[in-house]
Design a protein around this motif. Sequence first.
Motif, short mmCIF file in Angstrom:
data_model
loop_
_atom_site.label_atom_id
_atom_site.label_comp_id
_atom_site.label_asym_id
_atom_site.label_seq_id
_atom_site.Cartn_x
_atom_site.Cartn_y
_atom_site.Cartn_z
N TYR A 1 0.84 -1.29 0.13
CA TYR A 1 0.19 -0.06 0.13
C TYR A 1 0.85 1.22 0.04
N HIS A 2 1.78 1.28 0.68
CA HIS A 2 2.82 2.19 0.67
C HIS A 2 3.44 2.38 -0.79
N HIS B 1 0.84 4.21 -2.95
CA HIS B 1 0.66 5.52 -2.62
C HIS B 1 1.89 6.43 -3.30
N LEU C 1 -5.31 3.89 2.68
CA LEU C 1 -5.35 2.64 1.73
C LEU C 1 -5.57 1.44 2.37
N PRO D 1 -1.36 6.39 2.86
CA PRO D 1 -0.88 5.09 3.19
C PRO D 1 -2.03 4.23 4.08
#
Length: 304
Positions: A225-226, A229, A269, A266
């Motif tokens: 997810y990071h 992002h 997300l 993040p």
Amino acid sequence: MARPPARGDPSVTAPATPSPAPTTDVVLALACADRPGLVAAVSGFVFERGGNITESQQYGDTLTGDFFMRVDFADEGGVGLEQLREDFAQVAERHAMTWQMHDARRPLRTLVMVSRFGHCLNDLLFRQSTGSLQVEIPAIVSNHRDLEGLAASYGIPFHHVPVTAQTKPEAEARLLEIVDEHDVELVVLARYMQVLSDGLARRMAGQVINIHHSFLPSFKGAKPYHQAHRRGVKLIGATAHYVTPELDEGPIIEQDVARVDHRLAPDALVTAGRDVEARVLARAVGWHAESRVLLHGERTVVFS
């Protein structure tokens, strides 16, 4: 002169009608080289033994020349599963098939492994408890104790197996003991944040499903997810796949996405992706439990 009993007279007992013998529902899944007569061979086998086909799906890969088939049938002839297996082995040998046949109603014994994120575990436990997922979960394994209470609320044994770089071999040996103790047929990594060793992945090939919180092959490895992002993606996804020695490279069973935008950090997300992860994993586990997933090299054939 006696009168005939009135209709509905409680003193009159109708002769008992014998209950029909329970019918076994059977699922047969197979793969082999494609050739004429395969469908006829399978349907003829079922017909000759008094069976009734209730669902049939097939796929012939024109690029590889491989054939895949999944058939559900009712054993109305009362042959019995063991005899059906013995008889079908001759058909399979004739056509060089790899195959499996089992009771279609039997729940698959499934071990769930988890770390600290509980949304996928919670979803699987609820679906199992309501009968919407054809699995039986005899145990839960975790490298943390955070979700021990959740396991207890469903009355399922919880095994805390800590893992460090130094203790990984011992932890995996304990995992295999638990697999054997509970006659486990499938292992599900429901956000289990440890990488299985190459040896364990090979030993349990085709028996371990992982949920990766990304739409593979994008954003493999840690913190997807990071990664997403940083790239400013507009869709996040989740992928359920079989575990292989190559990290996040196993045959894909199911994927799904959710739309996002630039406003989500993040952590947001991560939150948005939880529902996607849970439903993708549940579908993959359900299809595997129903023998709807057939391995096809690095791919899968899914008869959903």
